[in-house]
Design a protein around this motif. Structure first.
Motif, PDB file in Angstrom:
ATOM      1  N   PRO A 163      -7.094  14.633   5.568  1.00 11.69           N
ATOM      2  CA  PRO A 163      -5.756  15.334   5.615  1.00 11.69           C
ATOM      3  C   PRO A 163      -5.293  15.322   4.244  1.00 11.69           C
ATOM      4  CG  PRO A 163      -5.375  13.431   6.803  1.00 11.69           C
ATOM      5  CD  PRO A 163      -6.905  13.386   6.584  1.00 11.69           C
ATOM      6  N   PRO A 164      -4.951  16.609   3.858  1.00 13.76           N
ATOM      7  CA  PRO A 164      -4.514  16.955   2.414  1.00 13.76           C
ATOM      8  C   PRO A 164      -3.227  16.384   2.040  1.00 13.76           C
ATOM      9  CG  PRO A 164      -4.269  19.017   3.792  1.00 13.76           C
ATOM     10  CD  PRO A 164      -4.954  17.876   4.316  1.00 13.76           C
ATOM     11  N   SER A 165      -2.397  15.998   2.818  1.00 14.28           N
ATOM     12  CA  SER A 165      -0.852  15.764   2.511  1.00 14.28           C
ATOM     13  C   SER A 165      -0.499  14.056   2.812  1.00 14.28           C
ATOM     14  CB  SER A 165       0.102  16.507   2.998  1.00 14.28           C
ATOM     15  OG  SER A 165       0.153  16.539   4.374  1.00 14.28           O
ATOM     16  N   GLY A 166       0.128  13.592   2.194  1.00 12.84           N
ATOM     17  CA  GLY A 166       0.478  12.260   2.395  1.00 12.84           C
ATOM     18  C   GLY A 166      -0.276  11.251   1.760  1.00 12.84           C
ATOM     19  N   ARG A 167       0.204   9.913   1.666  1.00 10.32           N
ATOM     20  CA  ARG A 167      -0.526   8.703   1.221  1.00 10.32           C
ATOM     21  C   ARG A 167      -1.509   8.299   2.075  1.00 10.32           C
ATOM     22  NH1 ARG A 167       2.411   4.944  -2.820  1.00 10.32           N
ATOM     23  NH2 ARG A 167       2.040   6.567  -4.145  1.00 10.32           N
ATOM     24  N   ARG A 168      -2.702   8.103   1.447  1.00 12.16           N
ATOM     25  CA  ARG A 168      -3.720   7.459   2.390  1.00 12.16           C
ATOM     26  C   ARG A 168      -3.794   5.989   1.941  1.00 12.16           C
ATOM     27  NH1 ARG A 168      -6.572  11.619   0.117  1.00 12.16           N
ATOM     28  NH2 ARG A 168      -6.394  13.846   0.952  1.00 12.16           N
ATOM     29  N   ALA A 172       0.857  -1.349  -0.006  1.00 15.30           N
ATOM     30  CA  ALA A 172      -0.046  -0.117  -0.086  1.00 15.30           C
ATOM     31  C   ALA A 172       0.915   1.366  -0.157  1.00 15.30           C
ATOM     32  CB  ALA A 172      -1.040  -0.056   1.053  1.00 15.30           C
ATOM     33  N   ALA A 173       1.950   1.198   0.772  1.00 21.36           N
ATOM     34  CA  ALA A 173       2.895   2.238   0.977  1.00 21.36           C
ATOM     35  C   ALA A 173       3.536   2.485  -0.312  1.00 21.36           C
ATOM     36  CB  ALA A 173       3.712   2.157   2.165  1.00 21.36           C
ATOM     37  N   GLY A 174       4.026   1.277  -1.001  1.00 18.23           N
ATOM     38  CA  GLY A 174       4.751   1.513  -2.304  1.00 18.23           C
ATOM     39  C   GLY A 174       6.055   1.673  -2.018  1.00 18.23           C
ATOM     40  N   SER A 175       6.757   2.684  -2.874  1.00 16.31           N
ATOM     41  CA  SER A 175       8.140   2.978  -2.631  1.00 16.31           C
ATOM     42  C   SER A 175       8.390   4.137  -1.978  1.00 16.31           C
ATOM     43  CB  SER A 175       8.861   3.251  -4.248  1.00 16.31           C
ATOM     44  OG  SER A 175       8.230   4.093  -4.887  1.00 16.31           O
ATOM     45  N   ILE A 176       7.213   4.947  -1.708  1.00 19.56           N
ATOM     46  CA  ILE A 176       7.207   6.309  -1.157  1.00 19.56           C
ATOM     47  C   ILE A 176       7.631   6.251   0.247  1.00 19.56           C
ATOM     48  CG2 ILE A 176       5.029   7.349   0.023  1.00 19.56           C
ATOM     49  CD1 ILE A 176       4.266   8.564  -2.704  1.00 19.56           C
ATOM     50  N   GLU A 177       8.198   7.310   0.729  1.00 22.73           N
ATOM     51  CA  GLU A 177       8.941   7.616   1.786  1.00 22.73           C
ATOM     52  C   GLU A 177       7.923   7.947   3.106  1.00 22.73           C
ATOM     53  OE1 GLU A 177      11.703   6.299   3.420  1.00 22.73           O
ATOM     54  OE2 GLU A 177      11.790   5.210   1.219  1.00 22.73           O
ATOM     55  N   THR A 196       2.133   0.880  12.193  1.00 24.39           N
ATOM     56  CA  THR A 196       3.104   1.143  13.398  1.00 24.39           C
ATOM     57  C   THR A 196       4.250   0.843  13.485  1.00 24.39           C
ATOM     58  OG1 THR A 196       2.039  -0.269  14.951  1.00 24.39           O
ATOM     59  CG2 THR A 196       1.104   1.915  14.931  1.00 24.39           C
ATOM     60  N   ILE A 197       4.470  -0.690  13.154  1.00 23.62           N
ATOM     61  CA  ILE A 197       5.881  -1.303  13.169  1.00 23.62           C
ATOM     62  C   ILE A 197       6.594  -0.902  11.826  1.00 23.62           C
ATOM     63  CG2 ILE A 197       6.895  -3.488  12.367  1.00 23.62           C
ATOM     64  CD1 ILE A 197       4.655  -4.850  14.177  1.00 23.62           C
ATOM     65  N   ARG A 198       5.725  -0.155  10.687  1.00 21.67           N
ATOM     66  CA  ARG A 198       6.452   0.130   9.841  1.00 21.67           C
ATOM     67  C   ARG A 198       7.113   1.491   9.753  1.00 21.67           C
ATOM     68  NH1 ARG A 198       5.597   2.890   4.983  1.00 21.67           N
ATOM     69  NH2 ARG A 198       6.923   2.344   3.276  1.00 21.67           N
ATOM     70  N   GLN A 199       6.003   2.366  10.511  1.00 21.42           N
ATOM     71  CA  GLN A 199       6.226   3.828  10.322  1.00 21.42           C
ATOM     72  C   GLN A 199       6.369   4.367  11.771  1.00 21.42           C
ATOM     73  OE1 GLN A 199       3.286   4.661   7.756  1.00 21.42           O
ATOM     74  NE2 GLN A 199       2.130   5.767   8.967  1.00 21.42           N
TER      75      GLN A 199
END
Ligand code: AVJ
Length: 351
Positions: free
Chosen positions: A166-171, A87-92, A116-119
């Motif tokens: 929220p307008p920013s970030g990947r959902r 879901a997150a893909g390559s994005i940081e 939460t484990i991921r980020q």
């Protein structure tokens, strides 16, 4: 008609409420008039989920015959880290999680833990019509994963315009449990298409679907031996008794769940055991029932992988990966919101 006493709700300040205070009882009244006046009587499935019905549904999810919830949970238990990574893909950027029909959020904890484990932490926005459910969701998530910030959104997402994400970030949007199966195919596409308008290209949707399979386990899942599904079904009448002053005799109706092969869906009905008249006081109306006449209360569509892919594509997503249990009875599908520019136009579709 006087609904004012029924419309007095206590607003919980921490919950964002979209579309003003709930006109719940008005909607219930409207749904009851429309559904019970039709030639084929029906009541909408959302009516199941008052406090009593939500508890009965929780009980259903623990029944031995009701494989949907436990299989979906087993898929999450096995694949949550993979699902979240895809879901997150390559994005940081960190993922934020929004869930339609979150309920108590108990079924979401495995996925949230993987996030939460991921980020480290995340923002979680459970969306639900029920404020009680949202309060439970906040408590449950906070108790299990205190690093998660919970922002509940009280909304009937099938009607409200904007989730104000929220307008920013990947959902990562979640619509799990095969709740999508309650909608007719066109309505399912409309709902997922609306969700897509709340998201941005690159955002992800995780969709849970019950898959088409042999009829026997399907019928067993909706005709459990303990009779909880029958009670859940009849709660819709009990609710009209409570909220609209109706006088349905619950033992004068019979729970019936059948497989409709041509539509690939389980249908639930309540069949009148005799000729009878039911009074609905707050509507100032009587409704007649012939012996054997049914109230159609729910459709629960079962999907082939091809139908899932088509539904997603028609709603503006591209299916990226599906995860199944060993028997392929339940599926969890990760789809990507595609840029409107690369969607097939109507002309392309017609050609
Ligand atoms: C919550 C819509 C997925 O269709 O299986 C359970 C509801 N109805 N038993 C389903 C339900 C009867 C359930 N969904």
């Amino acid at each position: 008609m006087n609904f004012s006493s029924l419309l007095d709700g206590v607003l919980t300040p921490s919950i964002t409420r979209l579309g003003g205070p709930p006109k719940e009882s008005l909607s219930v009244a409207r749904a009851a008039v429309a559904g019970l006046s039709a030639k084929q009587k029906s009541l909408p499935a959302w009516l199941f989920y008052d406090a009593a019905g939500s508890l009965l549904f929780e009980e259903i999810t623990r029944l031995p015959e009701y494989y949907l919830t436990s299989l979906e949970q087993s898929i999450f238990a096995r694949h949550a880290p993979d699902i979240v990574a895809k879901a997150a893909g390559s994005i940081e950027q960190p993922l934020c999680v929004v869930e339609l029909g979150a309920g108590s959020a108990n079924k979401t904890l495995t996925l949230l833990r993987a996030v939460t484990i991921r980020q480290g932490d995340t923002l979680y926005l459970p969306v639900d019509v029920s404020e009680a459910a949202l309060e439970l969701a906040s408590k449950n998530v906070h108790a299990a994963l205190p690093q998660i910030e919970v922002q509940p959104v009280c909304s009937n997402f099938t009607h409200d315009k904007d989730l104000n994400l929220p307008p920013s970030g990947r959902r990562l949007a979640l619509y799990i449990g095969s709740s999508i199966g309650n909608f007719d195919p066109e309505d399912a596409i409309e709902l997922l298409g609306w969700l897509r308008t709340q998201l941005q290209p690159g955002d992800a949707l995780l969709l849970g679907t019950d898959m088409a399979k042999d009829v026997a386990p399907l019928l067993a899942a909706y005709n459990d031996r303990a009779g909880v599904t029958a009670e859940f079904n009849k709660n819709i009448l009990a609710r009209l008794n409570r909220e609209l002053g109706a006088n349905f005799a619950l033992d004068a109706f019979e729970h019936r769940a059948i497989w409709n092969a041509s539509q690939s869906r389980i249908e639930m009905h309540l069949d009148s055991k005799r000729n009878q008249m039911v009074r609905v006081e707050l509507l100032h109306r009587n409704f007649g029932f012939k012996r054997g006449e049914s109230i159609h209360t729910e459709n629960s569509y079962k999907f082939t992988p091809e139908q899932v892919e088509e539904m997603l594509q028609k709603s503006g997503y591209v299916l990226e990966q599906s995860w199944y249990d060993d028997k392929r009875w339940f599926g969890v599908h990760l789809a990507r919101v595609v840029d409107a520019d690369i969607l097939p136009s109507d002309e392309d579709a017609a050609a």
